[in-house]
Design an enzyme around this catalytic site. Structure first.
Site, mmCIF file in Angstrom:
data_model
loop_
_atom_site.group_PDB
_atom_site.id
_atom_site.type_symbol
_atom_site.label_atom_id
_atom_site.label_comp_id
_atom_site.label_asym_id
_atom_site.label_seq_id
_atom_site.Cartn_x
_atom_site.Cartn_y
_atom_site.Cartn_z
ATOM 1 N N GLN A 93 -0.903 6.267 55.165
ATOM 2 C CA GLN A 93 -0.651 7.414 56.027
ATOM 3 C C GLN A 93 0.027 6.999 57.323
ATOM 4 O O GLN A 93 0.179 5.821 57.619
ATOM 5 C CB GLN A 93 -1.974 8.118 56.340
ATOM 6 C CG GLN A 93 -3.003 7.218 56.999
ATOM 7 C CD GLN A 93 -4.370 7.877 57.138
ATOM 8 O OE1 GLN A 93 -4.870 8.053 58.242
ATOM 9 N NE2 GLN A 93 -4.976 8.213 56.001
ATOM 10 N N HIS A 138 0.589 8.755 61.594
ATOM 11 C CA HIS A 138 0.315 9.821 62.561
ATOM 12 C C HIS A 138 1.536 10.031 63.453
ATOM 13 O O HIS A 138 2.277 9.078 63.743
ATOM 14 C CB HIS A 138 -0.890 9.468 63.436
ATOM 15 C CG HIS A 138 -2.119 9.130 62.656
ATOM 16 N ND1 HIS A 138 -2.678 9.987 61.746
ATOM 17 C CD2 HIS A 138 -2.887 8.013 62.638
ATOM 18 C CE1 HIS A 138 -3.757 9.423 61.211
ATOM 19 N NE2 HIS A 138 -3.888 8.220 61.729
ATOM 20 N N GLU A 189 -4.112 5.293 67.721
ATOM 21 C CA GLU A 189 -5.523 4.971 67.562
ATOM 22 C C GLU A 189 -5.722 3.462 67.589
ATOM 23 O O GLU A 189 -4.761 2.695 67.580
ATOM 24 C CB GLU A 189 -6.064 5.548 66.255
ATOM 25 C CG GLU A 189 -5.355 5.036 65.010
ATOM 26 C CD GLU A 189 -5.714 5.828 63.760
ATOM 27 O OE1 GLU A 189 -6.245 6.956 63.881
ATOM 28 O OE2 GLU A 189 -5.460 5.321 62.653
ATOM 29 N N HIS A 226 -0.135 2.809 57.740
ATOM 30 C CA HIS A 226 -1.418 2.107 57.704
ATOM 31 C C HIS A 226 -2.346 2.691 56.643
ATOM 32 O O HIS A 226 -2.158 3.821 56.182
ATOM 33 C CB HIS A 226 -2.116 2.153 59.074
ATOM 34 C CG HIS A 226 -2.488 3.531 59.524
ATOM 35 N ND1 HIS A 226 -1.606 4.359 60.185
ATOM 36 C CD2 HIS A 226 -3.643 4.237 59.421
ATOM 37 C CE1 HIS A 226 -2.196 5.507 60.486
ATOM 38 N NE2 HIS A 226 -3.439 5.459 60.018
ATOM 39 N N ARG A 283 -0.265 12.117 54.995
ATOM 40 C CA ARG A 283 -0.496 11.227 53.861
ATOM 41 C C ARG A 283 0.810 10.953 53.131
ATOM 42 O O ARG A 283 1.549 11.878 52.797
ATOM 43 C CB ARG A 283 -1.517 11.833 52.888
ATOM 44 C CG ARG A 283 -2.958 11.708 53.346
ATOM 45 C CD ARG A 283 -3.926 12.128 52.247
ATOM 46 N NE ARG A 283 -3.819 13.556 51.962
ATOM 47 C CZ ARG A 283 -4.478 14.509 52.606
ATOM 48 N NH1 ARG A 283 -5.300 14.185 53.595
ATOM 49 N NH2 ARG A 283 -4.328 15.774 52.279
#
Length: 302
Positions: free
Chosen positions: A83, A85, A102, A161, A181
């Site tokens: 996936q 972000h 993150e 990642h 995804r």
């Protein structure tokens, strides 16, 4: 009713097909409640996963400026999807929210467990998405990093990642729930249906540049090898690690600060107000407060 500071927060529990029982046991849940527990959203103001104080006051009382980060614990028994972000500009334009950078702190890991983070050298967008369309195994394109307790990883928005199986970790991220995804290991549910993929969005945000996938970008280190360290400073969160104790004034601008307990019982004293945190519990701290913590390993997020 105002939100209580310094007391353990009640997390939002998220059950996943890749979840296990380890996180539930660490949190002291019943055997039934621990089954398939994939995530606990410990410090969250998002409506889809609110956390609460001991009086059931939700953290949605805070604004995005006051609480621009989110804290989770995650436990995996199967690999998570490959996936990515989005960054802030894309998320604001298309999702009406923050982007999602993150970072991960590994708390437990099975022998041989690891993560996929970043593209290997010389991966082209054309080759990668050709295999995405065909459903081919994408791991040949990805860097694999074995993990152990105490390992820290920074995951900038736009980075490909996937978490592997057999890992329990703490995640600190921007306050966003947006995930695109790319591949889900060709898994299907009991009805033969696969989870939705987000290929067009991934094409818009994935970072294929060599500089963006250099291992140095991910700031890999083992923070448990020190007693105290400044781990990371991001525009929406600053992370510090301590083992044993700390005494300091917390607060960055208008942001709410927090403490994340990682081992042993923590004793907290904040300007005369005392409290305790069990392992794998979290609390918030009023900005600008003088905080004293004694006990085991913990993170302070500001």
């Amino acid at each position: 009713m105002s939100i209580k500071y310094l007391t353990p927060l009640k997390p939002h529990l998220v059950y996943k097909p890749w979840g296990g029982t380890r996180l539930g046991k660490l949190k002291g849940l019943t055997e039934k409640a621990a089954q398939d527990l994939g995530e606990t959203w410990e410090i969250s103001r998002l409506e889809e996963g609110l956390s609460f104080d001991e009086d059931q006051v939700p953290l949605s009382r805070f604004s995005a400026q006051e609480l621009p980060y989110l804290v989770k614990f995650i436990d995996t028994t199967k690999p998570l999807s490959v996936q990515v972000h989005p960054h802030d500009k894309y998320a604001e334009r298309n999702e009406n929210c923050l982007g999602k950078t993150e970072c991960w702190l590994i708390l437990e890991a099975d022998v041989g467990a690891g993560i996929y983070l970043g593209f290997n050298e010389n991966v082209t967008e054309e080759d990668f998405f050709a295999d995405v369309e065909s459903g081919a195994d994408l791991t040949k394109y990805l860097q694999f990093h074995p993990v152990k307790r105490g390992d820290f990883f920074y995951v900038p928005a736009g980075t490909i990642h996937a978490l592997g199986a057999g890992i329990t970790l703490a995640e600190i991220q921007q306050s966003s729930g947006v995930t695109y995804r790319v591949w889900d290991w060709n898994r299907v549910d009991e009805n033969g249906k696969s989870r939705e993929l987000h290929i067009e969005q991934a094409k818009a945000v994935l970072n294929f540049s060599p500089a963006g996938n250099d291992p140095s970008v991910f700031r890999m280190t083992n923070i448990f090898e020190s007693n105290e360290t400044d781990v990371l400073e991001h525009p929406q969160f600053k992370i510090s690690y301590y083992s044993g104790s700390c005494e300091r004034r917390v607060g960055v601008e208008k942001r709410i600060s927090s403490v994340i307990s990682l081992s042993d019982l923590l004793a907290l004293d904040c300007e005369g107000t005392e409290s305790n945190l069990k392992p794998y519990e979290c609390c918030i701290v009023r900005n600008g407060s003088e905080l004293r913590v004694t006990g085991g390993k913990f993170l302070v997020v500001e």
